[in-house]
Design a protein around this motif. Structure first.
Motif, PDB file in Angstrom:
ATOM      1  N   LEU A   1      37.278  43.067  48.206  1.00  0.00           N
ATOM      2  CA  LEU A   1      36.351  43.528  47.921  1.00  0.00           C
ATOM      3  C   LEU A   1      35.199  44.454  48.878  1.00  0.00           C
ATOM      4  O   LEU A   1      34.368  45.201  47.873  1.00  0.00           O
ATOM      5  CB  LEU A   1      36.184  43.887  46.345  1.00  0.00           C
ATOM      6  CG  LEU A   1      37.726  43.425  45.575  1.00  0.00           C
ATOM      7  CD1 LEU A   1      36.486  43.010  44.060  1.00  0.00           C
ATOM      8  CD2 LEU A   1      38.579  44.590  45.548  1.00  0.00           C
ATOM      9  N   ALA A   2      35.618  44.138  49.826  1.00  0.00           N
ATOM     10  CA  ALA A   2      34.282  44.344  50.543  1.00  0.00           C
ATOM     11  C   ALA A   2      33.615  45.456  50.267  1.00  0.00           C
ATOM     12  O   ALA A   2      32.473  46.043  50.908  1.00  0.00           O
ATOM     13  CB  ALA A   2      33.910  43.206  51.980  1.00  0.00           C
ATOM     14  N   ASP A   3      34.767  46.157  50.825  1.00  0.00           N
ATOM     15  CA  ASP A   3      34.141  47.873  50.844  1.00  0.00           C
ATOM     16  C   ASP A   3      34.603  48.686  49.744  1.00  0.00           C
ATOM     17  O   ASP A   3      34.296  49.739  49.064  1.00  0.00           O
ATOM     18  CB  ASP A   3      35.362  48.950  51.953  1.00  0.00           C
ATOM     19  CG  ASP A   3      35.687  47.768  52.894  1.00  0.00           C
ATOM     20  OD1 ASP A   3      34.398  47.536  53.904  1.00  0.00           O
ATOM     21  OD2 ASP A   3      36.417  48.241  54.128  1.00  0.00           O
ATOM     22  N   ARG A   4      34.758  47.932  48.692  1.00  0.00           N
ATOM     23  CA  ARG A   4      35.203  48.350  46.921  1.00  0.00           C
ATOM     24  C   ARG A   4      34.671  47.489  46.296  1.00  0.00           C
ATOM     25  O   ARG A   4      35.482  47.433  45.303  1.00  0.00           O
ATOM     26  CB  ARG A   4      36.337  49.182  46.732  1.00  0.00           C
ATOM     27  CG  ARG A   4      37.179  47.780  47.244  1.00  0.00           C
ATOM     28  CD  ARG A   4      38.675  48.973  47.080  1.00  0.00           C
ATOM     29  NE  ARG A   4      39.987  47.855  47.687  1.00  0.00           N
ATOM     30  CZ  ARG A   4      40.575  47.355  46.764  1.00  0.00           C
ATOM     31  NH1 ARG A   4      40.975  48.154  45.800  1.00  0.00           N
ATOM     32  NH2 ARG A   4      41.238  46.133  47.858  1.00  0.00           N
ATOM     33  N   PRO A   5      33.069  46.992  45.901  1.00  0.00           N
ATOM     34  CA  PRO A   5      32.686  45.977  45.761  1.00  0.00           C
ATOM     35  C   PRO A   5      32.425  46.205  44.019  1.00  0.00           C
ATOM     36  O   PRO A   5      32.640  44.917  43.160  1.00  0.00           O
ATOM     37  CB  PRO A   5      31.443  46.357  46.637  1.00  0.00           C
ATOM     38  CG  PRO A   5      30.569  47.554  46.383  1.00  0.00           C
ATOM     39  CD  PRO A   5      32.048  47.964  46.942  1.00  0.00           C
ATOM     40  N   THR A   6      32.396  47.735  43.751  1.00  0.00           N
ATOM     41  CA  THR A   6      32.505  47.810  41.718  1.00  0.00           C
ATOM     42  C   THR A   6      33.813  47.599  41.860  1.00  0.00           C
ATOM     43  O   THR A   6      34.105  48.227  40.070  1.00  0.00           O
ATOM     44  CB  THR A   6      31.678  48.673  41.500  1.00  0.00           C
ATOM     45  OG1 THR A   6      32.367  50.297  41.918  1.00  0.00           O
ATOM     46  CG2 THR A   6      30.302  48.774  42.356  1.00  0.00           C
ATOM     47  N   GLU A   7      35.304  47.603  42.399  1.00  0.00           N
ATOM     48  CA  GLU A   7      36.466  47.180  41.410  1.00  0.00           C
ATOM     49  C   GLU A   7      36.508  45.980  40.846  1.00  0.00           C
ATOM     50  O   GLU A   7      36.616  45.166  41.289  1.00  0.00           O
ATOM     51  CB  GLU A   7      37.358  48.026  42.537  1.00  0.00           C
ATOM     52  CG  GLU A   7      37.022  49.829  43.093  1.00  0.00           C
ATOM     53  CD  GLU A   7      38.363  50.454  44.214  1.00  0.00           C
ATOM     54  OE1 GLU A   7      39.489  49.539  44.446  1.00  0.00           O
ATOM     55  OE2 GLU A   7      37.983  51.020  44.814  1.00  0.00           O
ATOM     56  N   ASP A   8      38.185  46.600  41.009  1.00  0.00           N
ATOM     57  CA  ASP A   8      38.744  45.224  39.843  1.00  0.00           C
ATOM     58  C   ASP A   8      40.236  45.253  39.567  1.00  0.00           C
ATOM     59  O   ASP A   8      40.601  45.622  38.605  1.00  0.00           O
ATOM     60  CB  ASP A   8      38.242  44.836  38.459  1.00  0.00           C
ATOM     61  CG  ASP A   8      38.503  43.311  38.184  1.00  0.00           C
ATOM     62  OD1 ASP A   8      40.030  42.668  38.560  1.00  0.00           O
ATOM     63  OD2 ASP A   8      38.001  42.730  37.382  1.00  0.00           O
ATOM     64  N   PRO A   9      40.589  45.613  41.440  1.00  0.00           N
ATOM     65  CA  PRO A   9      42.015  45.568  40.851  1.00  0.00           C
ATOM     66  C   PRO A   9      43.026  45.435  40.174  1.00  0.00           C
ATOM     67  O   PRO A   9      43.361  43.796  40.378  1.00  0.00           O
ATOM     68  CB  PRO A   9      42.811  46.078  42.327  1.00  0.00           C
ATOM     69  CG  PRO A   9      41.327  46.150  43.186  1.00  0.00           C
ATOM     70  CD  PRO A   9      40.390  45.834  42.293  1.00  0.00           C
ATOM     71  N   SER A  10      44.418  45.881  39.473  1.00  0.00           N
ATOM     72  CA  SER A  10      45.059  44.439  38.642  1.00  0.00           C
ATOM     73  C   SER A  10      45.953  44.301  39.603  1.00  0.00           C
ATOM     74  O   SER A  10      46.225  42.722  38.758  1.00  0.00           O
ATOM     75  CB  SER A  10      46.017  45.863  37.870  1.00  0.00           C
ATOM     76  OG  SER A  10      46.527  46.777  38.691  1.00  0.00           O
ATOM     77  N   GLU A  11      45.793  44.066  40.261  1.00  0.00           N
ATOM     78  CA  GLU A  11      47.052  43.290  41.686  1.00  0.00           C
ATOM     79  C   GLU A  11      46.246  41.765  41.762  1.00  0.00           C
ATOM     80  O   GLU A  11      46.902  41.580  42.206  1.00  0.00           O
ATOM     81  CB  GLU A  11      47.259  44.143  42.337  1.00  0.00           C
ATOM     82  CG  GLU A  11      46.252  44.620  43.476  1.00  0.00           C
ATOM     83  CD  GLU A  11      45.476  45.983  43.656  1.00  0.00           C
ATOM     84  OE1 GLU A  11      45.245  46.430  44.508  1.00  0.00           O
ATOM     85  OE2 GLU A  11      46.084  46.498  41.886  1.00  0.00           O
ATOM     86  N   ILE A  12      44.999  42.241  41.463  1.00  0.00           N
ATOM     87  CA  ILE A  12      44.277  40.625  41.950  1.00  0.00           C
ATOM     88  C   ILE A  12      44.565  40.105  40.773  1.00  0.00           C
ATOM     89  O   ILE A  12      43.945  39.681  39.682  1.00  0.00           O
ATOM     90  CB  ILE A  12      42.590  40.555  42.651  1.00  0.00           C
ATOM     91  CG1 ILE A  12      42.430  41.744  43.618  1.00  0.00           C
ATOM     92  CG2 ILE A  12      42.132  39.579  42.680  1.00  0.00           C
ATOM     93  CD1 ILE A  12      40.963  42.281  44.382  1.00  0.00           C
ATOM     94  N   VAL A  13      44.842  38.687  41.259  1.00  0.00           N
ATOM     95  CA  VAL A  13      45.563  37.722  39.458  1.00  0.00           C
ATOM     96  C   VAL A  13      44.645  36.167  40.437  1.00  0.00           C
ATOM     97  O   VAL A  13      45.138  35.781  39.140  1.00  0.00           O
ATOM     98  CB  VAL A  13      46.785  38.167  39.231  1.00  0.00           C
ATOM     99  CG1 VAL A  13      47.358  38.948  38.884  1.00  0.00           C
ATOM    100  CG2 VAL A  13      47.752  37.538  40.973  1.00  0.00           C
ATOM    101  N   ILE A  14      44.808  36.432  41.872  1.00  0.00           N
ATOM    102  CA  ILE A  14      44.008  34.932  42.197  1.00  0.00           C
ATOM    103  C   ILE A  14      43.122  33.984  40.852  1.00  0.00           C
ATOM    104  O   ILE A  14      43.373  33.149  40.843  1.00  0.00           O
ATOM    105  CB  ILE A  14      43.186  34.886  43.661  1.00  0.00           C
ATOM    106  CG1 ILE A  14      43.215  33.033  43.518  1.00  0.00           C
ATOM    107  CG2 ILE A  14      42.253  35.532  43.343  1.00  0.00           C
ATOM    108  CD1 ILE A  14      44.383  32.339  43.862  1.00  0.00           C
ATOM    109  N   ASP A  15      42.107  35.437  40.102  1.00  0.00           N
ATOM    110  CA  ASP A  15      41.256  34.692  38.777  1.00  0.00           C
ATOM    111  C   ASP A  15      41.858  34.532  38.167  1.00  0.00           C
ATOM    112  O   ASP A  15      41.420  33.418  37.692  1.00  0.00           O
ATOM    113  CB  ASP A  15      40.158  36.400  38.816  1.00  0.00           C
ATOM    114  CG  ASP A  15      41.296  37.515  38.590  1.00  0.00           C
ATOM    115  OD1 ASP A  15      42.150  37.483  39.172  1.00  0.00           O
ATOM    116  OD2 ASP A  15      40.691  38.016  37.359  1.00  0.00           O
TER     117      ASP A  15
END
Length: 163
Positions: free
Chosen positions: A61-75
């Protein structure tokens, strides 16, 4: 490589509800880890996936720091494993066979984690409102902590009061 980590080997690309798919995959792998090495292995794996998650999400997310894309699931994986640590520790302390992870423990951890992750009460919501890569990870860490506590409270009620 960060894409593979953040999507947890592309599980995050499954639809619908990628967060639920990520949590479900985390439960399955968490049960295997518990079976192979009980609580100590799950604890080390949780610490590692949490550290990797902070690193990979920050990079992704370095280039889009305010996003939380749904495909990120490591969290979700990190939070779900935190929730699983509570019953895993209890079973380990009781000296149960490592492949003995009774279903109410992992089902409770899964359901409570999803509840807190979706509902976002108190610290979970505060972390989510950060709108930065740290917040992406932190809200699920808090959800996992609350789910782990809730799982142990429900186990105490079931085994102490109902028995």
């Amino acid at each position: 490589m960060t894409r593979m980590i953040t999507t947890f080997f592309y599980v995050g690309l499954l639809r619908p509800a990628p967060g639920t798919w990520g949590s479900a995959a985390a439960v399955v792998l968490g049960l295997v880890l518990h079976g192979l090495g009980s609580f100590p292995l799950l604890l080390v794996a949780t610490a590692l996936v949490t550290w990797l998650g902070f690193w990979a999400v920050g990079k992704e997310l370095a280039d889009r720091p305010t996003e939380d894309p749904s495909e990120i699931v490591i969290d979700e994986v990190a939070g779900q494993w935190i929730a699983l640590l509570a019953p895993s520790f209890g079973f380990w302390m009781m000296g149960l066979d490592t492949w003995n992870f009774p279903y109410p423990g992992w089902v409770g951890a899964f359901l409570l984690f999803r509840l807190f992750d979706i509902w976002k009460p108190w610290l979970v919501g505060r972390a989510d409102r950060r709108h930065d890569p740290v917040g992406v990870m932190l809200d699920d860490i808090w959800a996992g902590i609350f789910a782990g506590i809730g799982t142990m409270l429900l186990a105490g009620i079931a085994h102490g009061v109902l028995m």
